[in-house]
Design a protein around this motif. Structure first.
Motif, PDB file in Angstrom:
ATOM      1  N   LEU A  60       0.813  -1.214   0.000  1.00 39.80           N
ATOM      2  CA  LEU A  60       0.000   0.000   0.000  1.00 39.80           C
ATOM      3  C   LEU A  60       0.851   1.271   0.000  1.00 39.80           C
ATOM      4  CD1 LEU A  60      -2.670  -1.075   2.631  1.00 39.80           C
ATOM      5  CD2 LEU A  60      -3.022  -0.831   0.164  1.00 39.80           C
ATOM      6  N   PRO A  61       0.512   2.248  -0.847  1.00 37.32           N
ATOM      7  CA  PRO A  61       1.214   3.536  -0.842  1.00 37.32           C
ATOM      8  C   PRO A  61       0.682   4.422   0.278  1.00 37.32           C
ATOM      9  CG  PRO A  61      -0.450   3.542  -2.554  1.00 37.32           C
ATOM     10  CD  PRO A  61      -0.494   2.172  -1.923  1.00 37.32           C
ATOM     11  N   VAL A  62       1.015   4.057   1.503  1.00 38.49           N
ATOM     12  CA  VAL A  62       0.461   4.717   2.680  1.00 38.49           C
ATOM     13  C   VAL A  62       1.568   4.980   3.700  1.00 38.49           C
ATOM     14  CG1 VAL A  62      -1.037   4.377   4.699  1.00 38.49           C
ATOM     15  CG2 VAL A  62      -1.843   3.719   2.422  1.00 38.49           C
ATOM     16  N   CYS A  63       1.575   6.183   4.278  1.00 38.20           N
ATOM     17  CA  CYS A  63       2.443   6.512   5.406  1.00 38.20           C
ATOM     18  C   CYS A  63       1.590   6.449   6.671  1.00 38.20           C
ATOM     19  CB  CYS A  63       3.039   7.908   5.245  1.00 38.20           C
ATOM     20  SG  CYS A  63       4.354   8.015   4.025  1.00 38.20           S
ATOM     21  N   PRO A  64       1.735   5.413   7.480  1.00 38.53           N
ATOM     22  CA  PRO A  64       0.853   5.222   8.631  1.00 38.53           C
ATOM     23  C   PRO A  64       0.839   6.390   9.607  1.00 38.53           C
ATOM     24  CG  PRO A  64       2.176   3.260   8.238  1.00 38.53           C
ATOM     25  CD  PRO A  64       2.711   4.326   7.345  1.00 38.53           C
ATOM     26  N   VAL A  65       1.976   7.071   9.770  1.00 34.16           N
ATOM     27  CA  VAL A  65       2.040   8.145  10.760  1.00 34.16           C
ATOM     28  C   VAL A  65       1.051   9.261  10.439  1.00 34.16           C
ATOM     29  CG1 VAL A  65       3.925   9.379   9.604  1.00 34.16           C
ATOM     30  CG2 VAL A  65       3.579   9.663  12.065  1.00 34.16           C
ATOM     31  N   TYR A  66       0.830   9.539   9.156  1.00 33.39           N
ATOM     32  CA  TYR A  66      -0.134  10.576   8.774  1.00 33.39           C
ATOM     33  C   TYR A  66      -1.561  10.119   9.082  1.00 33.39           C
ATOM     34  CZ  TYR A  66       3.520  13.169   6.308  1.00 33.39           C
ATOM     35  OH  TYR A  66       4.646  13.895   6.001  1.00 33.39           O
ATOM     36  N   GLY A  67      -1.865   8.870   8.756  1.00 40.48           N
ATOM     37  CA  GLY A  67      -3.195   8.355   9.019  1.00 40.48           C
ATOM     38  C   GLY A  67      -3.496   8.296  10.503  1.00 40.48           C
ATOM     39  N   LEU A  68      -2.546   7.805  11.298  1.00 43.07           N
ATOM     40  CA  LEU A  68      -2.753   7.713  12.739  1.00 43.07           C
ATOM     41  C   LEU A  68      -2.837   9.095  13.381  1.00 43.07           C
ATOM     42  CD1 LEU A  68      -0.290   4.787  13.547  1.00 43.07           C
ATOM     43  CD2 LEU A  68      -2.783   4.693  13.540  1.00 43.07           C
ATOM     44  N   ALA A  69      -2.007  10.017  12.909  1.00 46.18           N
ATOM     45  CA  ALA A  69      -2.030  11.374  13.458  1.00 46.18           C
ATOM     46  C   ALA A  69      -3.375  12.035  13.214  1.00 46.18           C
ATOM     47  CB  ALA A  69      -0.905  12.208  12.845  1.00 46.18           C
ATOM     48  N   MET A  70      -3.928  11.875  12.013  1.00 46.77           N
ATOM     49  CA  MET A  70      -5.205  12.501  11.706  1.00 46.77           C
ATOM     50  C   MET A  70      -6.348  11.844  12.476  1.00 46.77           C
ATOM     51  SD  MET A  70      -4.686  15.146  10.119  1.00 46.77           S
ATOM     52  CE  MET A  70      -6.442  15.464  10.220  1.00 46.77           C
ATOM     53  N   LEU A  71      -6.284  10.533  12.686  1.00 46.59           N
ATOM     54  CA  LEU A  71      -7.306   9.876  13.499  1.00 46.59           C
ATOM     55  C   LEU A  71      -7.286  10.428  14.928  1.00 46.59           C
ATOM     56  CD1 LEU A  71      -7.167   6.100  12.467  1.00 46.59           C
ATOM     57  CD2 LEU A  71      -8.803   7.850  11.766  1.00 46.59           C
ATOM     58  N   ALA A  72      -6.089  10.644  15.453  1.00 45.48           N
ATOM     59  CA  ALA A  72      -5.962  11.185  16.805  1.00 45.48           C
ATOM     60  C   ALA A  72      -6.493  12.614  16.877  1.00 45.48           C
ATOM     61  CB  ALA A  72      -4.504  11.137  17.256  1.00 45.48           C
ATOM     62  N   VAL A  73      -6.197  13.413  15.856  1.00 40.12           N
ATOM     63  CA  VAL A  73      -6.668  14.802  15.833  1.00 40.12           C
ATOM     64  C   VAL A  73      -8.192  14.840  15.710  1.00 40.12           C
ATOM     65  CG1 VAL A  73      -6.626  16.977  14.546  1.00 40.12           C
ATOM     66  CG2 VAL A  73      -4.499  15.708  14.921  1.00 40.12           C
ATOM     67  N   LEU A  74      -8.749  13.992  14.866  1.00 42.03           N
ATOM     68  CA  LEU A  74     -10.199  13.945  14.695  1.00 42.03           C
ATOM     69  C   LEU A  74     -10.921  13.488  15.966  1.00 42.03           C
ATOM     70  CD1 LEU A  74     -10.367  12.396  11.109  1.00 42.03           C
ATOM     71  CD2 LEU A  74     -11.116  14.694  11.763  1.00 42.03           C
ATOM     72  N   ALA A  75     -10.202  12.796  16.838  1.00 42.99           N
ATOM     73  CA  ALA A  75     -10.801  12.304  18.075  1.00 42.99           C
ATOM     74  C   ALA A  75     -10.695  13.300  19.228  1.00 42.99           C
ATOM     75  CB  ALA A  75     -10.141  10.985  18.484  1.00 42.99           C
ATOM     76  N   LEU A  76     -10.099  14.455  18.999  1.00 44.06           N
ATOM     77  CA  LEU A  76      -9.961  15.453  20.061  1.00 44.06           C
ATOM     78  C   LEU A  76     -11.334  15.941  20.524  1.00 44.06           C
ATOM     79  CD1 LEU A  76      -6.985  17.625  18.710  1.00 44.06           C
ATOM     80  CD2 LEU A  76      -6.952  16.108  20.703  1.00 44.06           C
ATOM     81  N   PRO A  77     -11.478  16.282  21.790  1.00 43.68           N
ATOM     82  CA  PRO A  77     -12.769  16.770  22.302  1.00 43.68           C
ATOM     83  C   PRO A  77     -13.138  18.122  21.697  1.00 43.68           C
ATOM     84  CG  PRO A  77     -11.044  16.970  23.969  1.00 43.68           C
ATOM     85  CD  PRO A  77     -10.458  16.170  22.861  1.00 43.68           C
ATOM     86  N   PRO A  78     -14.418  18.459  21.707  1.00 45.77           N
ATOM     87  CA  PRO A  78     -14.901  19.677  21.044  1.00 45.77           C
ATOM     88  C   PRO A  78     -14.237  20.966  21.498  1.00 45.77           C
ATOM     89  CG  PRO A  78     -16.734  18.261  21.631  1.00 45.77           C
ATOM     90  CD  PRO A  78     -15.521  17.652  22.255  1.00 45.77           C
ATOM     91  N   ASP A  79     -13.913  21.083  22.795  1.00 44.66           N
ATOM     92  CA  ASP A  79     -13.331  22.335  23.265  1.00 44.66           C
ATOM     93  C   ASP A  79     -11.902  22.540  22.771  1.00 44.66           C
ATOM     94  OD1 ASP A  79     -12.376  20.240  24.792  1.00 44.66           O
ATOM     95  OD2 ASP A  79     -12.277  21.396  26.640  1.00 44.66           O
ATOM     96  N   MET A  80     -11.309  21.516  22.165  1.00 48.18           N
ATOM     97  CA  MET A  80      -9.977  21.654  21.580  1.00 48.18           C
ATOM     98  C   MET A  80     -10.037  21.862  20.067  1.00 48.18           C
ATOM     99  SD  MET A  80      -7.634  18.843  23.557  1.00 48.18           S
ATOM    100  CE  MET A  80      -7.299  18.957  25.317  1.00 48.18           C
ATOM    101  N   THR A  81     -11.243  21.835  19.505  1.00 42.22           N
ATOM    102  CA  THR A  81     -11.374  21.942  18.049  1.00 42.22           C
ATOM    103  C   THR A  81     -12.380  23.010  17.637  1.00 42.22           C
ATOM    104  OG1 THR A  81     -13.090  20.225  17.998  1.00 42.22           O
ATOM    105  CG2 THR A  81     -10.814  19.489  17.768  1.00 42.22           C
ATOM    106  N   ASP A  82     -12.771  23.884  18.573  1.00 40.30           N
ATOM    107  CA  ASP A  82     -13.835  24.834  18.263  1.00 40.30           C
ATOM    108  C   ASP A  82     -13.385  26.004  17.412  1.00 40.30           C
ATOM    109  OD1 ASP A  82     -12.272  25.833  20.264  1.00 40.30           O
ATOM    110  OD2 ASP A  82     -13.916  26.501  21.547  1.00 40.30           O
TER     111      ASP A  82
END
Length: 202
Positions: A60-82
């Protein structure tokens, strides 16, 4: 900020969901891992890096660190992403933490380093560095507020059979990638051409 049920007026670009499905996690990981791979290829071309493979899997042409980093960012609570700047701050810190963790695991468990920031002179154990940590913030904020809302409907529309095929491919590719790295400890062999050349020379 999370909206009450039935409220259809959300801030522009604010689409961080608290109830993502497992298939959405998979396709988000693969999509952002692939976009990260493209970014890495451009970076390698511009900097004329000797490491040109720039991916984390054999197939797969995939860099896991980018995918995992974005999953972690998307999981941040609302008060950190408002707001955009909250996203840039907390998203940057989160992505940098993921980058450190991925490097640590690959180094300790597989005996390989996919990147080495020691040349920046502003690194922490070669795993993260200040210049790229500062890039993670705006990159995460722009992605979550403007790119993810455009991709999300398409990712949700992927048929179940294709999701199952992607799971099976990712699982098989992960198995063979780990086996290869444990055997050779060489990230450049995550290329069929270089791997076959190595096998033929053995």
């Amino acid at each position: 900020m999370a909206l009450a049920s039935g409220d259809t007026h959300s801030p522009p670009g604010h689409t961080v969901s608290r109830k993502e499905t497992l298939p959405m996690y998979l396709w988000s990981f693969l999509t952002y891992g692939f976009l990260g791979y493209l970014l890495e290829k451009v970076y390698a071309l511009v900097t004329r890096s000797r490491h040109t493979v720039r991916k984390g899997y054999l197939l797969l042409p995939v860099c896991p660190v980018y995918g995992l980093a974005m999953l972690a960012v998307l999981a941040l609570p609302p008060d950190m992403t408002d707001t955009f700047w909250h996203l840039a701050l907390y998203g940057g810190l989160t992505a940098t933490a993921v980058e450190y963790a991925v490097h640590f695991c690959c180094d300790r468990l597989l005996g390989v380093m996919f990147w080495d920031y020691s040349s920046t002179k502003m690194d922490l154990n070669r795993r993260v560095c200040l210049p790229f940590a500062l890039i993670w913030g705006p990159l995460a904020a722009v992605t979550v507020r403007y790119i993810h809302p455009l991709l999300r409907p398409w990712l949700n529309a992927v048929p179940p059979w294709l999701t199952l095929a992607a799971w099976l491919l990712l699982t098989a590719d992960s198995f063979f990638t780990v086996r290869l790295l444990l055997q050779y400890h060489d990230i450049d062999l995550l290329s069929w051409k270089k791997l076959l050349r190595r096998r033929s020379a053995a």
